[in-house]
Design a protein around this motif. Structure first.
Motif, PDB file in Angstrom:
ATOM      1  N   UNK A  31      33.799  17.419  -1.977  1.00 59.84           N
ATOM      2  CA  UNK A  31      32.141  16.294  -0.947  1.00 59.84           C
ATOM      3  C   UNK A  31      31.462  16.746  -2.693  1.00 59.84           C
ATOM      4  N   UNK A  32      30.309  15.524  -2.091  1.00 61.88           N
ATOM      5  CA  UNK A  32      29.172  15.383  -2.941  1.00 61.88           C
ATOM      6  C   UNK A  32      27.855  16.708  -2.118  1.00 61.88           C
ATOM      7  N   UNK A  33      26.954  16.805  -2.591  1.00 57.60           N
ATOM      8  CA  UNK A  33      25.913  17.797  -2.220  1.00 57.60           C
ATOM      9  C   UNK A  33      25.237  16.937  -1.309  1.00 57.60           C
ATOM     10  N   UNK A  40      31.097   8.704   3.813  1.00 52.55           N
ATOM     11  CA  UNK A  40      30.972   9.128   4.587  1.00 52.55           C
ATOM     12  C   UNK A  40      29.782   9.274   5.356  1.00 52.55           C
ATOM     13  N   UNK A  99      26.507  11.038   8.369  1.00 55.80           N
ATOM     14  CA  UNK A  99      26.087  12.156   9.113  1.00 55.80           C
ATOM     15  C   UNK A  99      25.531  12.103   9.594  1.00 55.80           C
ATOM     16  N   UNK A 102      23.965  22.781   3.156  1.00 54.06           N
ATOM     17  CA  UNK A 102      25.159  23.188   1.729  1.00 54.06           C
ATOM     18  C   UNK A 102      25.775  21.822   1.837  1.00 54.06           C
ATOM     19  N   UNK A 103      26.452  21.197   1.787  1.00 58.34           N
ATOM     20  CA  UNK A 103      27.969  20.702   1.612  1.00 58.34           C
ATOM     21  C   UNK A 103      28.709  20.894   2.069  1.00 58.34           C
ATOM     22  N   UNK A 104      29.734  19.835   2.403  1.00 60.27           N
ATOM     23  CA  UNK A 104      30.490  19.870   3.242  1.00 60.27           C
ATOM     24  C   UNK A 104      32.030  21.152   2.401  1.00 60.27           C
ATOM     25  N   UNK A 105      32.459  22.095   3.061  1.00 58.31           N
ATOM     26  CA  UNK A 105      33.327  22.525   1.651  1.00 58.31           C
ATOM     27  C   UNK A 105      34.151  22.417   2.210  1.00 58.31           C
ATOM     28  N   UNK A 148      22.495  11.308   6.824  1.00 58.74           N
ATOM     29  CA  UNK A 148      22.287  11.644   5.462  1.00 58.74           C
ATOM     30  C   UNK A 148      23.793  10.625   4.613  1.00 58.74           C
ATOM     31  N   UNK A 174      27.411  11.188   2.551  1.00 62.39           N
ATOM     32  CA  UNK A 174      28.457  11.830   1.758  1.00 62.39           C
ATOM     33  C   UNK A 174      29.358  11.440   0.844  1.00 62.39           C
TER      34      UNK A 174
END
Lengths: 118, 113
Positions: A108-110, A36, A38, B41-44, A88, A90
């Protein structure tokens, strides 16, 4: 449980150069894989996904990714980046459909911030 | 192209207040999700919803959170008593059968003060 590691938090690159954003995953079951993008102050837009079949997946905006099961990787590549690719990115995984009961939660990754310089 | 619509785009609320975040998924989709992204931070994953009930939830999704699909078109996330740490971007998503058409909304930025 699944986990995703994006190996680079930031990737600076010059315009028209190639880029690779790295993603490794961990899972004891088969997974689907996603990238993805963003853009600033926007939502998540799907670039590409691997569900089955050919391991080389082509997506929007000239991006492609290759699924490597033995290395548990799904790296994203673009041969020539533009300023507008600054965003960004992901990587995400989901458990592959098991008997039709997968609910499709994404892990998701960071994230990797790609900055394209003129 | 069909879209997932989220409202409002930005909400500011006082700590302890209840908030409801609204989403209109794609009309023929069957699975609905809420995710959140704390700044930097990452998507949770928070929760998934199928066949009018929660199908999976994360450890983040405690008793302060609830979801509802009240009228067959809207999908809401309610936080009963907001905390400062609930400040985040909240994304709604929906999908059809398989993993085709997994679509995210543009998010609601929740700021708790």
């Amino acid at each position: 449980a699944q986990s995703v590691t994006q190996l680079d938090s930031q990737v600076p690159v010059f315009e028209e150069a190639p880029v690779e954003l790295r993603c490794n995953y961990s899972s004891s079951v088969s997974v689907y894989l996603f990238w993805y993008v963003q853009y600033p102050n926007q939502g998540l837009q799907l670039l590409l996904k691997y569900l089955s079949g050919s391991t080389l997946v082509k997506g929007i905006n000239g991006f492609e990714a290759e699924f490597n099961k033995s290395q548990t990787s799904f790296h994203l590549r673009k041969p020539s980046v533009h300023i507008s690719d600054t965003a960004e990115y992901f990587c995400a995984v989901s458990v592959a459909n098991a008997g039709g009961t997968s609910y499709g939660k994404l892990t998701f990754g960071q994230g990797t911030i790609l900055t394209v310089h003129p | 192209e069909p879209e997932v619509t989220q409202t409002p785009s930005h909400q500011v609320t006082q700590m302890g207040q209840e908030v409801i975040l609204r989403c209109v998924p794609i009309s023929n989709h069957l699975y609905f999700y809420w995710y959140r992204q704390i700044l930097g931070q990452k998507v949770e994953f928070l929760v998934s919803f199928y066949n009018n009930e929660i199908s999976e939830k994360s450890e983040i999704f405690d008793d302060q959170f609830s979801v509802e699909r009240p009228d067959g078109s809207n999908f809401t996330l309610k936080i009963r008593s907001t905390k400062l740490e609930d400040s985040a971007m909240y994304f709604c998503a929906s999908r059809g059968q398989g993993h085709y058409g997994y679509t995210f909304g543009s998010g609601t930025r929740l700021t708790v003060v």
